[in-house]
Write a protein that holds these residues in place. Sequence first.
Motif, PDB file in Angstrom:
ATOM      1  N   GLU A 150      35.834  40.509  57.429  1.00  0.00           N
ATOM      2  CA  GLU A 150      36.532  39.341  56.885  1.00  0.00           C
ATOM      3  C   GLU A 150      37.779  39.092  57.730  1.00  0.00           C
ATOM      4  OE1 GLU A 150      38.577  39.838  53.097  1.00  0.00           O
ATOM      5  OE2 GLU A 150      37.941  37.845  52.480  1.00  0.00           O
TER       6      GLU A 150
ATOM      7  N   TRP B 235      48.657  36.924  47.999  1.00  0.00           N
ATOM      8  CA  TRP B 235      49.567  35.874  48.454  1.00  0.00           C
ATOM      9  C   TRP B 235      48.863  34.555  48.706  1.00  0.00           C
ATOM     10  CZ3 TRP B 235      47.147  34.830  52.956  1.00  0.00           C
ATOM     11  CH2 TRP B 235      46.541  35.878  53.663  1.00  0.00           C
TER      12      TRP B 235
ATOM     13  N   LEU C 228      37.456  41.207  45.767  1.00  0.00           N
ATOM     14  CA  LEU C 228      37.837  41.743  47.074  1.00  0.00           C
ATOM     15  C   LEU C 228      37.444  40.881  48.265  1.00  0.00           C
ATOM     16  CD1 LEU C 228      36.823  45.443  46.374  1.00  0.00           C
ATOM     17  CD2 LEU C 228      39.066  44.393  46.136  1.00  0.00           C
TER      18      LEU C 228
ATOM     19  N   GLU D 130      54.323  40.751  47.704  1.00  0.00           N
ATOM     20  CA  GLU D 130      55.708  40.613  48.176  1.00  0.00           C
ATOM     21  C   GLU D 130      55.876  39.378  49.059  1.00  0.00           C
ATOM     22  OE1 GLU D 130      56.351  43.671  51.711  1.00  0.00           O
ATOM     23  OE2 GLU D 130      54.897  44.386  50.259  1.00  0.00           O
TER      24      GLU D 130
ATOM     25  N   GLY E 266      53.272  48.494  43.293  1.00  0.00           N
ATOM     26  CA  GLY E 266      51.861  48.298  42.940  1.00  0.00           C
ATOM     27  C   GLY E 266      51.193  49.623  42.620  1.00  0.00           C
TER      28      GLY E 266
ATOM     29  N   GLY F 277      57.885  43.548  44.615  1.00  0.00           N
ATOM     30  CA  GLY F 277      58.227  44.580  45.596  1.00  0.00           C
ATOM     31  C   GLY F 277      57.014  45.021  46.367  1.00  0.00           C
TER      32      GLY F 277
ATOM     33  N   LEU G 183      43.132  51.553  44.107  1.00  0.00           N
ATOM     34  CA  LEU G 183      43.301  51.360  42.660  1.00  0.00           C
ATOM     35  C   LEU G 183      42.273  52.197  41.893  1.00  0.00           C
ATOM     36  CD1 LEU G 183      44.004  47.512  42.418  1.00  0.00           C
ATOM     37  CD2 LEU G 183      45.603  49.390  42.762  1.00  0.00           C
TER      38      LEU G 183
ATOM     39  N   GLN H 123      46.329  39.585  63.460  1.00  0.00           N
ATOM     40  CA  GLN H 123      44.973  40.085  63.126  1.00  0.00           C
ATOM     41  C   GLN H 123      43.905  39.036  63.453  1.00  0.00           C
ATOM     42  OE1 GLN H 123      43.960  41.342  59.126  1.00  0.00           O
ATOM     43  NE2 GLN H 123      45.929  42.360  58.937  1.00  0.00           N
TER      44      GLN H 123
ATOM     45  N   PRO I  10      53.112  40.496  41.684  1.00  0.00           N
ATOM     46  CA  PRO I  10      52.696  39.543  42.724  1.00  0.00           C
ATOM     47  C   PRO I  10      52.792  40.187  44.103  1.00  0.00           C
ATOM     48  CG  PRO I  10      54.614  38.752  41.460  1.00  0.00           C
ATOM     49  CD  PRO I  10      54.463  40.217  41.173  1.00  0.00           C
TER      50      PRO I  10
ATOM     51  N   GLN J 162      49.303  38.694  59.723  1.00  0.00           N
ATOM     52  CA  GLN J 162      47.985  38.096  59.493  1.00  0.00           C
ATOM     53  C   GLN J 162      47.540  37.307  60.722  1.00  0.00           C
ATOM     54  OE1 GLN J 162      46.092  38.596  56.556  1.00  0.00           O
ATOM     55  NE2 GLN J 162      44.476  37.620  57.755  1.00  0.00           N
TER      56      GLN J 162
ATOM     57  N   GLY K  61      53.747  46.732  47.720  1.00  0.00           N
ATOM     58  CA  GLY K  61      52.513  47.192  47.085  1.00  0.00           C
ATOM     59  C   GLY K  61      52.443  48.704  47.007  1.00  0.00           C
TER      60      GLY K  61
HETATM   61  P1  NDP Z   1      46.383  43.683  49.798  1.00  0.00           P
HETATM   62  O1  NDP Z   1      45.156  44.159  49.160  1.00  0.00           O
HETATM   63  O2  NDP Z   1      47.239  44.659  50.512  1.00  0.00           O
HETATM   64  O3  NDP Z   1      47.326  42.940  48.748  1.00  0.00           O
HETATM   65  C1  NDP Z   1      46.924  42.434  47.497  1.00  0.00           C
HETATM   66  C2  NDP Z   1      47.911  42.876  46.421  1.00  0.00           C
HETATM   67  O4  NDP Z   1      47.873  44.305  46.295  1.00  0.00           O
HETATM   68  C3  NDP Z   1      49.361  42.524  46.748  1.00  0.00           C
HETATM   69  O5  NDP Z   1      50.050  42.225  45.562  1.00  0.00           O
HETATM   70  C4  NDP Z   1      49.864  43.830  47.326  1.00  0.00           C
HETATM   71  O6  NDP Z   1      51.270  43.931  47.286  1.00  0.00           O
HETATM   72  C5  NDP Z   1      49.186  44.837  46.436  1.00  0.00           C
HETATM   73  N1  NDP Z   1      49.100  46.174  47.002  1.00  0.00           N
HETATM   74  C6  NDP Z   1      49.102  46.542  48.304  1.00  0.00           C
HETATM   75  N2  NDP Z   1      49.002  47.884  48.415  1.00  0.00           N
HETATM   76  C7  NDP Z   1      48.931  48.384  47.159  1.00  0.00           C
HETATM   77  C8  NDP Z   1      48.789  49.683  46.606  1.00  0.00           C
HETATM   78  N3  NDP Z   1      48.733  50.762  47.375  1.00  0.00           N
HETATM   79  N4  NDP Z   1      48.724  49.804  45.271  1.00  0.00           N
HETATM   80  C9  NDP Z   1      48.782  48.734  44.476  1.00  0.00           C
HETATM   81  N5  NDP Z   1      48.934  47.471  44.938  1.00  0.00           N
HETATM   82  C10 NDP Z   1      48.986  47.288  46.261  1.00  0.00           C
HETATM   83  O7  NDP Z   1      46.031  42.528  50.758  1.00  0.00           O
HETATM   84  P2  NDP Z   1      46.923  41.992  51.961  1.00  0.00           P
HETATM   85  O8  NDP Z   1      47.900  41.081  51.397  1.00  0.00           O
HETATM   86  O9  NDP Z   1      47.478  43.099  52.813  1.00  0.00           O
HETATM   87  O10 NDP Z   1      45.820  41.263  52.783  1.00  0.00           O
HETATM   88  C11 NDP Z   1      44.969  42.016  53.648  1.00  0.00           C
HETATM   89  C12 NDP Z   1      43.589  41.489  53.639  1.00  0.00           C
HETATM   90  O11 NDP Z   1      43.066  41.493  52.326  1.00  0.00           O
HETATM   91  C13 NDP Z   1      43.457  40.051  54.073  1.00  0.00           C
HETATM   92  O12 NDP Z   1      43.470  39.937  55.437  1.00  0.00           O
HETATM   93  C14 NDP Z   1      42.153  39.704  53.428  1.00  0.00           C
HETATM   94  O13 NDP Z   1      41.109  40.187  54.218  1.00  0.00           O
HETATM   95  C15 NDP Z   1      42.180  40.443  52.120  1.00  0.00           C
HETATM   96  N6  NDP Z   1      42.651  39.603  51.008  1.00  0.00           N
HETATM   97  C16 NDP Z   1      41.745  39.076  50.182  1.00  0.00           C
HETATM   98  C17 NDP Z   1      42.135  38.248  49.169  1.00  0.00           C
HETATM   99  C18 NDP Z   1      41.152  37.615  48.260  1.00  0.00           C
HETATM  100  O14 NDP Z   1      41.397  36.516  47.789  1.00  0.00           O
HETATM  101  N7  NDP Z   1      40.071  38.280  47.932  1.00  0.00           N
HETATM  102  C19 NDP Z   1      43.539  37.917  48.947  1.00  0.00           C
HETATM  103  C20 NDP Z   1      44.433  38.566  49.859  1.00  0.00           C
HETATM  104  C21 NDP Z   1      43.978  39.375  50.839  1.00  0.00           C
HETATM  105  P3  NDP Z   1      52.130  43.563  48.592  1.00  0.00           P
HETATM  106  O15 NDP Z   1      51.627  42.267  49.098  1.00  0.00           O
HETATM  107  O16 NDP Z   1      53.489  43.458  48.059  1.00  0.00           O
HETATM  108  O17 NDP Z   1      51.913  44.678  49.547  1.00  0.00           O
END
Ligand code: NDP
Length: 495
Positions: free
Chosen positions: A399, A165, A266, A192, A226, A220, A250, A350, A190, A347, A222
Amino acid sequence: MFDQSAIDALRDAPVTPGRLLIGGDRREAGDGATLVVISPLNGARLTTIADATSEDVEDAVHAARAAFEDRRWAGQPPAARKKVLLEWADLIEREWLDLAVLGVRDNGTEIAMAGKAEVGSAVGAIRWYAEAIDKIYGEIAPTADAALGLIHREPVGVIGAIVPWNFPLMIGTWKLAPALAAGNSVVLKPSETASLTLIRIAELALEAGLPKGVLNVVTGRGARCGQALAMSMDVDALVFTGSGPTGRRLLEASAKSNLKRVYLELGGKSPNIVFDDVEDLAEAAKVSAAGIFRNSGQVCVAGSRLLVQKGIARDFTDAMARIASEMRVGDPLDLGTQAGAVSSEGQLAQNLEHVRHAQEQGATVSTGGTRIMQETGGTYMAPTVVSDVTPDLRIFNDEVFGPVVTVTPFEDEAEAVLLANATEYGLAAGVWTANLGRAHRMIRAVRAGVVHVNTYGGADITVPLGGIKQSGNGHDKSLHAFDKFLDLKTAWIKL
Ligand code: NDP
């Protein structure tokens, strides 16, 4: 770039509910489920998006597979694919302001940043890969006369792209543009909490002439759609940016399904190292503040761990705290805003918890550490500087992904390297020094995918971005991004 009155005119514009894009058709989820999209600007309902079922995801994968197998896209000459992609970039550029405002209302990034880093980067990335694709050659192997060894580059097939996001358009197109330019089909998932702009640009791709089924979008949860994409038996590779725990899921899904390749970005806990010979301390503090506080710290390469040489540690901390406390945090749709909203209530909670815990462990909050502007209904946090942070503290290691920087003093170059590398992550780093030899030594010694010298951030599309250690594998940006999307095939011909 933008005019405030034009932004204000779009501020409350109704937002069409987001639907799935499968095989060129816009659809509701198979079971009719939707998710409500809440704007972080004011906590109000913005619209809804479809919450795809696992059957919807399989439909999307089938559509992508069919499009790949009949070569309606991969079979077109690279120059023809380039033309479609350039048209796509033009259409996105035409909607620059609308997309920027929609993105801000969806995820809270400040508008000046959203215009440049989101829409601008998306247009730039699509053009860059469109222009590159008809310049990628195969190879002829150095064989003896009796044989001819040809090395072809072929699209991989069906790519699952799961994006976060924080910069949906920028990170999304870092993956979509090279994947599509190379001739693959894609199923995009993308986050949600930030789907709306990606849904719109996928519609524009169809308008630009991308054949149906080549780019599909499933929105929808994750854990539902996802995960279904990750488990699909017919996805050839997954490209992902997000959190470590999801990255691990994954990899597990790949092992439990068809051993699809998994490329992960990550995030990190990136050290920003300031030596006492820094040429301009005030400028270093200004750039370092932008390197952590822009987009409210929700940046994978954010310089979240300041390491400062002891002689200047107090002055530098004071300078950072002053800049942080003077930053204009507020309405992300105001052009004067320097830091917008945190993406969600979860967020924000947290972030605050990380700071509270650090305080309990003995760190000092030099400025910030609080929720602000609660009366707006939005999720805002004061830019925060936490000093007296030692390596044993949780905040030194985890992080935060918010507007929070920690400060840790160091004695000399050797200790700076030790502290910089004392992390499970390895995405980015910064080094501030007037000593050229030291700068080069630090570039070699710091374990990170990118090291910024006398600046922080700003690397453009021409250079790769990727992590080592637990920051992931594979690279976005630059020609190296094609490595994920083009397979090598050998032809061995007896002459
Ligand atoms: P996530 O890893 O949960 O989300 C990233 C993507 O993965 C989203 O599209 C999410 O969908 C999807 N996703 C979530 N769970 C699954 C699953 N089981 N299988 C497949 N896809 C999945 O990150 P968060 O948005 O929850 O953020 C949490 C933390 O992650 C942040 O606080 C930060 O530390 C880190 N982060 C790092 C990023 C970077 O740029 N490296 C970017 C974003 C987060 P959905 O959102 O719909 O759940």
